[in-house]
Design an enzyme around this catalytic site. Structure first.
Site, PDB file in Angstrom:
ATOM      1  N   GLY A  40       0.797  -1.227   0.000  1.00 49.53           N
ATOM      2  CA  GLY A  40       0.000   0.000   0.000  1.00 49.53           C
ATOM      3  C   GLY A  40       0.822   1.265   0.000  1.00 49.53           C
ATOM      4  O   GLY A  40       0.280   2.360   0.069  1.00 49.53           O
ATOM      5  N   HIS A  41       2.126   1.147  -0.079  1.00 44.73           N
ATOM      6  CA  HIS A  41       2.985   2.331  -0.007  1.00 44.73           C
ATOM      7  C   HIS A  41       3.468   2.677  -1.408  1.00 44.73           C
ATOM      8  O   HIS A  41       4.472   2.166  -1.878  1.00 44.73           O
ATOM      9  CB  HIS A  41       4.165   2.056   0.944  1.00 44.73           C
ATOM     10  CG  HIS A  41       4.737   3.287   1.545  1.00 44.73           C
ATOM     11  ND1 HIS A  41       5.920   3.825   1.131  1.00 44.73           N
ATOM     12  CD2 HIS A  41       4.280   4.095   2.527  1.00 44.73           C
ATOM     13  CE1 HIS A  41       6.181   4.904   1.840  1.00 44.73           C
ATOM     14  NE2 HIS A  41       5.190   5.093   2.693  1.00 44.73           N
TER      15      HIS A  41
END
Length: 131
Positions: A40-41
């Site tokens: 998710g980064h």
């Protein structure tokens, strides 16, 4: 303690300098693309989060703590400075310097990759019995 980082730490060097009375070590950590934090980064341009670099330093410091320090617990993150990004495929080289101050132990770390410096970190540890 559960860590958000799966990467294994590898102690490359651990030594005591009789002249300075200080411990030093080098720990390496390979940052693989399968680290869960990459999901998710920045999915289209993954960057290893700074807090995970700090976690690699903490884990590296604890595996390469001075032999005569006993059991230490992290008491404080005294400073952290990030100077460049860490990407999947990078290998962190963590240079650690330990010095005892009173009952506490200070650990200064310089973190780098093949591209150069990535972070500097100062941690303070206390002996387990002092907590």
């Amino acid at each position: 303690m559960t860590s958000p980082v799966l990467a294994e730490r590898r102690v490359e060097r651990l030594e005591f300098d009789d002249l300075s009375g200080k411990w030093s070590a080098t720990v390496s950590v390979s940052i693989n693309a399968d680290e869960p934090v990459f999901a998710g980064h920045y999915p289209d341009f993954p960057i290893f989060p700074g807090v995970c670099v700090l976690e690699c330093v903490r884990r590296g410091a604890e595996v390469a703590a001075p032999a005569d320090a006993g059991i230490l617990r992290l008491a404080a993150v005294e400073s952290t400075r990030f100077t460049s990004a860490v990407y999947p495929g990078d290998v962190l080289s963590i240079e650690l310097q330990w010095a005892q101050r009173g009952l506490d132990w200070r650990c200064s770390a310089r973190v780098g990759t093949d591209r150069g410096p990535a972070a500097s970190v100062r941690l303070r540890y206390q002996p387990e019995e002092a907590s």
